[in-house]
Scaffold this motif. Sequence first.
Motif, mmCIF file in Angstrom:
data_model
loop_
_atom_site.group_PDB
_atom_site.id
_atom_site.type_symbol
_atom_site.label_atom_id
_atom_site.label_comp_id
_atom_site.label_asym_id
_atom_site.label_seq_id
_atom_site.Cartn_x
_atom_site.Cartn_y
_atom_site.Cartn_z
ATOM 1 N N HIS A 62 0.841 -1.189 0.000
ATOM 2 C CA HIS A 62 0.000 0.000 0.000
ATOM 3 C C HIS A 62 0.884 1.250 0.000
ATOM 4 O O HIS A 62 1.876 1.321 0.724
ATOM 5 C CB HIS A 62 -0.902 -0.014 1.239
ATOM 6 C CG HIS A 62 -1.977 1.008 1.197
ATOM 7 N ND1 HIS A 62 -1.747 2.337 1.460
ATOM 8 C CD2 HIS A 62 -3.294 0.902 0.916
ATOM 9 C CE1 HIS A 62 -2.875 3.006 1.348
ATOM 10 N NE2 HIS A 62 -3.830 2.155 1.017
ATOM 11 N N GLY A 63 0.523 2.220 -0.819
ATOM 12 C CA GLY A 63 1.296 3.456 -0.918
ATOM 13 C C GLY A 63 1.418 4.190 0.399
ATOM 14 O O GLY A 63 2.439 4.827 0.684
ATOM 15 N N GLY A 64 0.389 4.119 1.238
ATOM 16 C CA GLY A 64 0.445 4.778 2.541
ATOM 17 C C GLY A 64 1.497 4.160 3.444
ATOM 18 O O GLY A 64 2.189 4.855 4.188
ATOM 19 N N CYS A 70 9.122 5.553 4.177
ATOM 20 C CA CYS A 70 10.022 6.595 3.671
ATOM 21 C C CYS A 70 10.144 7.758 4.647
ATOM 22 O O CYS A 70 11.218 8.335 4.805
ATOM 23 C CB CYS A 70 9.524 7.105 2.316
ATOM 24 S SG CYS A 70 9.665 5.895 0.995
ATOM 25 N N ASP A 71 9.047 8.086 5.304
ATOM 26 C CA ASP A 71 9.033 9.172 6.274
ATOM 27 C C ASP A 71 9.983 8.910 7.438
ATOM 28 O O ASP A 71 10.522 9.827 8.036
ATOM 29 C CB ASP A 71 7.603 9.369 6.785
ATOM 30 C CG ASP A 71 7.469 10.539 7.737
ATOM 31 O OD1 ASP A 71 8.028 11.616 7.451
ATOM 32 O OD2 ASP A 71 6.791 10.372 8.765
ATOM 33 N N MET A 72 10.222 7.650 7.746
ATOM 34 C CA MET A 72 11.085 7.282 8.870
ATOM 35 C C MET A 72 12.564 7.237 8.479
ATOM 36 O O MET A 72 13.436 7.354 9.329
ATOM 37 C CB MET A 72 10.693 5.898 9.406
ATOM 38 C CG MET A 72 9.273 5.780 9.888
ATOM 39 S SD MET A 72 8.966 6.623 11.417
ATOM 40 C CE MET A 72 9.934 5.661 12.549
ATOM 41 N N LEU A 73 12.856 7.042 7.210
ATOM 42 C CA LEU A 73 14.235 6.767 6.784
ATOM 43 C C LEU A 73 15.238 7.868 7.111
ATOM 44 O O LEU A 73 16.285 7.597 7.692
ATOM 45 C CB LEU A 73 14.273 6.482 5.282
ATOM 46 C CG LEU A 73 13.558 5.223 4.822
ATOM 47 C CD1 LEU A 73 13.673 5.090 3.318
ATOM 48 C CD2 LEU A 73 14.108 3.997 5.513
ATOM 49 N N LEU A 74 14.953 9.096 6.719
ATOM 50 C CA LEU A 74 15.940 10.162 6.900
ATOM 51 C C LEU A 74 16.222 10.459 8.365
ATOM 52 O O LEU A 74 17.383 10.431 8.785
ATOM 53 C CB LEU A 74 15.512 11.419 6.144
ATOM 54 C CG LEU A 74 16.527 12.555 6.193
ATOM 55 C CD1 LEU A 74 17.862 12.116 5.569
ATOM 56 C CD2 LEU A 74 15.992 13.771 5.474
ATOM 57 N N PRO A 75 15.217 10.744 9.187
ATOM 58 C CA PRO A 75 15.557 11.061 10.582
ATOM 59 C C PRO A 75 16.224 9.900 11.314
ATOM 60 O O PRO A 75 17.165 10.109 12.095
ATOM 61 C CB PRO A 75 14.220 11.433 11.225
ATOM 62 C CG PRO A 75 13.166 10.948 10.304
ATOM 63 C CD PRO A 75 13.775 10.850 8.947
ATOM 64 N N LEU A 76 15.796 8.684 11.077
ATOM 65 C CA LEU A 76 16.414 7.557 11.768
ATOM 66 C C LEU A 76 17.840 7.319 11.292
ATOM 67 O O LEU A 76 18.711 6.932 12.077
ATOM 68 C CB LEU A 76 15.568 6.304 11.602
ATOM 69 C CG LEU A 76 14.217 6.351 12.326
ATOM 70 C CD1 LEU A 76 13.381 5.146 11.965
ATOM 71 C CD2 LEU A 76 14.404 6.474 13.822
ATOM 72 N N SER A 77 18.108 7.560 10.023
ATOM 73 C CA SER A 77 19.475 7.453 9.513
ATOM 74 C C SER A 77 20.363 8.507 10.152
ATOM 75 O O SER A 77 21.472 8.217 10.595
ATOM 76 C CB SER A 77 19.503 7.628 7.990
ATOM 77 O OG SER A 77 18.809 6.600 7.350
ATOM 78 N N VAL A 78 19.871 9.738 10.193
ATOM 79 C CA VAL A 78 20.643 10.830 10.782
ATOM 80 C C VAL A 78 20.894 10.565 12.266
ATOM 81 O O VAL A 78 22.002 10.803 12.765
ATOM 82 C CB VAL A 78 19.929 12.180 10.569
ATOM 83 C CG1 VAL A 78 20.599 13.297 11.348
ATOM 84 C CG2 VAL A 78 19.892 12.523 9.085
ATOM 85 N N HIS A 79 19.907 10.050 12.982
ATOM 86 C CA HIS A 79 20.097 9.733 14.404
ATOM 87 C C HIS A 79 21.256 8.772 14.613
ATOM 88 O O HIS A 79 21.978 8.871 15.602
ATOM 89 C CB HIS A 79 18.827 9.110 14.992
ATOM 90 C CG HIS A 79 17.748 10.096 15.254
ATOM 91 N ND1 HIS A 79 16.434 9.715 15.361
ATOM 92 C CD2 HIS A 79 17.753 11.430 15.413
ATOM 93 C CE1 HIS A 79 15.685 10.776 15.596
ATOM 94 N NE2 HIS A 79 16.461 11.831 15.624
ATOM 95 N N ARG A 80 21.444 7.846 13.712
ATOM 96 C CA ARG A 80 22.491 6.838 13.863
ATOM 97 C C ARG A 80 23.850 7.285 13.340
ATOM 98 O O ARG A 80 24.854 6.682 13.622
ATOM 99 C CB ARG A 80 22.056 5.544 13.178
ATOM 100 C CG ARG A 80 21.116 4.796 14.089
ATOM 101 C CD ARG A 80 20.230 3.833 13.368
ATOM 102 N NE ARG A 80 19.361 3.154 14.326
ATOM 103 C CZ ARG A 80 18.297 3.693 14.897
ATOM 104 N NH1 ARG A 80 17.954 4.923 14.620
ATOM 105 N NH2 ARG A 80 17.567 3.014 15.757
#
Length: 98
Positions: A62-64, A70-80
Amino acid sequence: MTSNPSSAHAPSPQIPDGFVALASGGPFIEHNGPLYVQHEGDVVRFGFRVERRHVNPMNNLHGGMMASFCDMLLPLSVHRKSTEVADRFLPTISLQID
């Protein structure tokens, strides 16, 4: 409302090799996840297993759910990758999915 007994007790999918369950994301991801992370050196990878509850009527992801992932990828990557912002909330300002 009735539920489908065969899907009510479906086993959780196996965690992909090299990944661990992600312990963050709040109640929304707790309900719609789990998400998994693999952190090796400077490389951070995220993933999740597409379950029946994540698909649309065409039996595709599902696109949602894809947008949520996708919404989680950038901040969680930056946190690590950065100790300077590891404990800060990094909200999404704009996200476009085509």
